[in-house]
Structure formats: structure tokens, C-alpha cells
Design an enzyme around this catalytic site. Structure first.
Site, PDB file in Angstrom:
ATOM      1  N   LYS B 109      26.864  59.541  58.852  1.00 43.92           N
ATOM      2  CA  LYS B 109      27.879  59.290  59.885  1.00 43.92           C
ATOM      3  C   LYS B 109      27.250  59.693  61.217  1.00 43.92           C
ATOM      4  O   LYS B 109      26.935  60.872  61.420  1.00 43.92           O
ATOM      5  CB  LYS B 109      29.143  60.119  59.621  1.00 43.92           C
ATOM      6  CG  LYS B 109      30.131  60.078  60.789  1.00 43.92           C
ATOM      7  CD  LYS B 109      31.342  60.954  60.556  1.00 43.92           C
ATOM      8  CE  LYS B 109      32.027  61.283  61.882  1.00 43.92           C
ATOM      9  NZ  LYS B 109      33.194  62.179  61.711  1.00 43.92           N
ATOM     10  N   GLY B 170      39.827  66.789  66.629  1.00 42.68           N
ATOM     11  CA  GLY B 170      40.459  68.085  66.381  1.00 42.68           C
ATOM     12  C   GLY B 170      41.745  68.327  67.154  1.00 42.68           C
ATOM     13  O   GLY B 170      42.285  69.429  67.137  1.00 42.68           O
ATOM     14  N   ALA B 196      39.092  61.111  63.451  1.00 42.69           N
ATOM     15  CA  ALA B 196      39.310  62.048  64.568  1.00 42.69           C
ATOM     16  C   ALA B 196      40.708  61.936  65.167  1.00 42.69           C
ATOM     17  O   ALA B 196      41.182  60.853  65.503  1.00 42.69           O
ATOM     18  CB  ALA B 196      38.290  61.878  65.684  1.00 42.69           C
ATOM     19  N   GLY B 197      41.333  63.083  65.266  1.00 46.29           N
ATOM     20  CA  GLY B 197      42.606  63.197  65.974  1.00 46.29           C
ATOM     21  C   GLY B 197      43.838  63.022  65.118  1.00 46.29           C
ATOM     22  O   GLY B 197      44.949  63.290  65.574  1.00 46.29           O
ATOM     23  N   ASN B 218      40.159  65.860  58.843  1.00 44.67           N
ATOM     24  CA  ASN B 218      39.549  67.171  58.625  1.00 44.67           C
ATOM     25  C   ASN B 218      40.440  68.301  59.148  1.00 44.67           C
ATOM     26  O   ASN B 218      41.096  69.009  58.407  1.00 44.67           O
ATOM     27  CB  ASN B 218      38.156  67.202  59.268  1.00 44.67           C
ATOM     28  CG  ASN B 218      37.353  68.442  58.913  1.00 44.67           C
ATOM     29  OD1 ASN B 218      36.147  68.456  59.041  1.00 44.67           O
ATOM     30  ND2 ASN B 218      37.963  69.513  58.438  1.00 44.67           N
ATOM     31  N   THR B 219      40.507  68.430  60.484  1.00 46.20           N
ATOM     32  CA  THR B 219      41.159  69.593  61.094  1.00 46.20           C
ATOM     33  C   THR B 219      42.591  69.794  60.605  1.00 46.20           C
ATOM     34  O   THR B 219      42.991  70.921  60.298  1.00 46.20           O
ATOM     35  CB  THR B 219      41.153  69.437  62.632  1.00 46.20           C
ATOM     36  OG1 THR B 219      39.795  69.357  63.042  1.00 46.20           O
ATOM     37  CG2 THR B 219      41.829  70.609  63.316  1.00 46.20           C
TER      38      THR B 219
END
Lengths: 66, 268
Positions: B109, B170, B196-197, B218-219
């Protein structure tokens, strides 16, 4: 013999090969990836890879990441 | 009533997600950063049937011993090495090559940032890295700012997917870039993975409803009070969103439209 591992000077106590340098530096060599002077040395060659004074060794591994 | 939750493919005419000849039946991708406990990460993977996770490459901390994250990722799960920390194409390429040389596969990635406040991906450097690594035989999944022209360049450069951000990495802000992601979904003939986000399962479901091929989270999971519950919630949401997309939701209307028949009333 003095080498540089991950930016820090280190005196090797045992044999001057990469396998020993890694053994003396980290407790768990599994999943360690090593570069010597910018060249990747695969783990099967660590034992036979002789180090020279001031060689720069990078030890990296995988960590959590997105 | 049939339970569609465990195996939606049996109930709905869906095709698996295919990236570089690899079949994924699970469209929920997991990032492994920021987990307080590696055991919890492992449970998240096992409870949700995750098939691919991202990991990053870093210098070993020689001062303290930490168990390696790879000990907690089942061997059946594909590793997608993230080039996070790279500030330009050259640094990203180096990370990818190190990983491949060391025997950890050729999936990468590309994540290149040189802005420390907004952490936005640098599309130009990402295109450069994608082109070089694709030619070397890597399977390249580039994380990018959702720009149509950049996405077209990534296709030309040999990308295997395009991974537009939903919002700041994040940030848990969700699909702030919704309209631009829709453009990529409509115009780019590669799997679109929203990365992301994404901060909540409903946002992930929405990304899938509008036609994203997968989402990477993820986050929102790793920093939740109970990551395992949240991972399961995301997993169900991704599946729900996919089913909603396949089932073709009706369009929004701006006036009332009765659900019950408008004839045969009792007072007629």
C-alpha cells in the site's frame, strides 16, 4: 569491533558476523529484516556474512500500521 | 427466515472482490496500528474473518523487547505492507523493496505524505512510486486524495486498486470526500477501496452503499473502548452496505409517498 546498529555505535563481543550482531542486539531475531550498508541480507545468509569495522546495520521489522 | 449474515454470497448474486487475481470474500480491510493489545487485534481478525491487513515497517527499538505483530496475524491473512513514514516516492519504493526482499510478499500500500498537519497523501509522488513498483512486479494499492486525474494516472501506472481517503486520516469524520469518491467509483475501472477517516460502522455501510468495493478501517476500531465489538459492528456494516448496493436502493423523493395502499379505506 565497532559497528553501527540503527544509528547507534555498538561494540561486538562475539564473532564478527551478522547473525551474532543481531543476536547481541535484539532478543527475538524472528521477523527481523536486516540491511548492511544499504543492502538487504536475507536471514539464511546472516551466519556467513562477515562484518567490517564501522559497518552500518539497519534492523527493521513489522509493526502495527494503517 | 434465512440468516443472510454469515454468508451473503449464497443469498445474493455477488461477485467476490478480485485484486491481482486474488479473491477476497470479505470486503472489510483492517489496519493494525494503534491497538493497545495485540491479542485484541488477533481477536478482531478472527471474529470478523478479515482476509487482509496492513502493517508498517519500522526500525527495531533495541532498548525494549516487544512481541512482533506478525505473531498475532494468522498466516492465512494477506499482509499489505504500508509505506507509511515515506515522504516521497523514493522512500516508499525502498520500504516496498525491503519487505519483498525479506520474503514478505509483493503487496504494497503506497502511502506517501510530507505534510505533518493534515497528513494528506501526495498524489504526484504516489503515482511515481506506483509506476516504478508495478513495473517491478509489485501489486500496488495506492492510498490517494480522491482526484479523478490522479486516479487515471494511477490506472496508467499499473495500480491494482485505487484507495481514496474518506476524510483526514485518523479523524473519524467519515466520507467528507463523498462526491469525489463517487466520481472515482463511476469513472475508474479498478476496485475502489475507501481508506482513512471512516469513524463509524454507519459511515462504512454508506461507503459500500454508494458502490465502494471495500473499506479499510483502523483508528475507529483500534482506539475504541472495545475494539472487538466495534470490529464486528464494522464487519456487519460493510456486509449490509454491500447488500444494499447490490439490491439497488430506490431514489430519495422530496415528498410523502404512502407505504400502505391508498384505496379500500374502512370509511369508503
Amino acid at each position: 569491533m565497532k559497528i553501527i546498529i540503527n544509528g547507534k555505535e555498538k561494540q561486538l563481543l562475539g564473532p564478527n558476523n551478522l547473525a551474532n550482531a543481531i543476536k547481541e542486539s535484539c532478543t527475538d531475531p524472528e521477523h527481523v529484516i536486516s540491511e548492511v550498508n544499504g543492502k538487504i541480507i536475507r536471514s539464511e545468509n546472516w551466519e556467513n556474512f562477515s562484518l567490517q569495522e564501522n559497518d552500518k546495520i539497519e534492523l527493521v521489522t513489522f509493526v502495527g500500521g494503517g | 427466515m434465512e440468516n443472510v449474515r454469515n454468508n451473503p454470497a449464497e443469498n445474493v448474486d455477488d461477485k467476490p472482490l478480485i485484486i491481482a487475481d486474488t479473491i477476497f470474500n470479505n470486503r472489510f480491510f483492517l489496519g493494525t496500528g494503534k491497538f493497545k493489545s495485540k491479542q485484541e487485534l488477533e481477536t478482531c481478525i478472527k471474529k470478523t474473518g478479515i482476509e487482509i491487513v496492513t502493517v508498517a515497517l519500522r526500525r527495531i527499538d533495541l532498548e525494549r523487547h516487544e512481541e512482533n505483530i506478525l505473531e498475532y496475524i494468522p498466516h492465512s491473512v494477506k499482509l499489505l505492507v504500508n509505506t507509511s513514514g515515506a515522504r516521497n516516492a523514493e522512500e516508499a519504493i525502498r520500504i516496498a523493496r525491503i519487505s519483498k526482499e525479506a520474503g514478505y510478499g509483493n503487496w504494497v500500500k503506497i502511502e506517501i505524505m510530507n505534510d505533518s498537519k493534515y497528513l494528506l497523501p501526495d498524489n504526484n509522488e504516489t503515482i511515481k512510486a506506483t509506476e516504478i513498483l508495478s513495473k517491478e512486479g509489485f501489486v500496488v494499492l495506492p492510498y490517494m486524495f480522491p482526484d479523478l486525474y490522479a486516479a487515471r494516472e494511477l490506472v496508467k501506472a499499473g495500480a491494482a486498486t485505487v484507495m481514496p481517503l474518506g476524510s483526514f486520516i485518523g479523524s473519524n469524520q467519515g466520507l467528507k470526500a463523498e462526491e469525489f469518491i463517487k466520481v472515482l467509483i463511476n469513472e475508474i475501472d479498478l476496485p475502489i477501496i475507501v481508506d482513512a477517516g471512516i469513524g463509524s460502522p454507519s459511515q462504512a455501510a454508506y461507503a459500500m452503499e454508494i458502490g465502494a468495493d471495500a473499506v479499510l478501517v483502523n483508528t475507529a476500531i483500534a482506539t475504541a473502548s472495545d475494539p472487538v465489538s466495534i470490529a464486528r459492528a464494522f464487519s456487519l456494516a460493510v456486509e449490509a452496505g454491500r447488500l444494499a448496493y447490490l439490491g439497488k436502493l430506490p431514489k430519495e423523493k422530496n415528498k410523502g409517498n404512502a407505504s400502505s395502499p391508498l384505496s379500500g379505506f374502512l370509511y369508503e
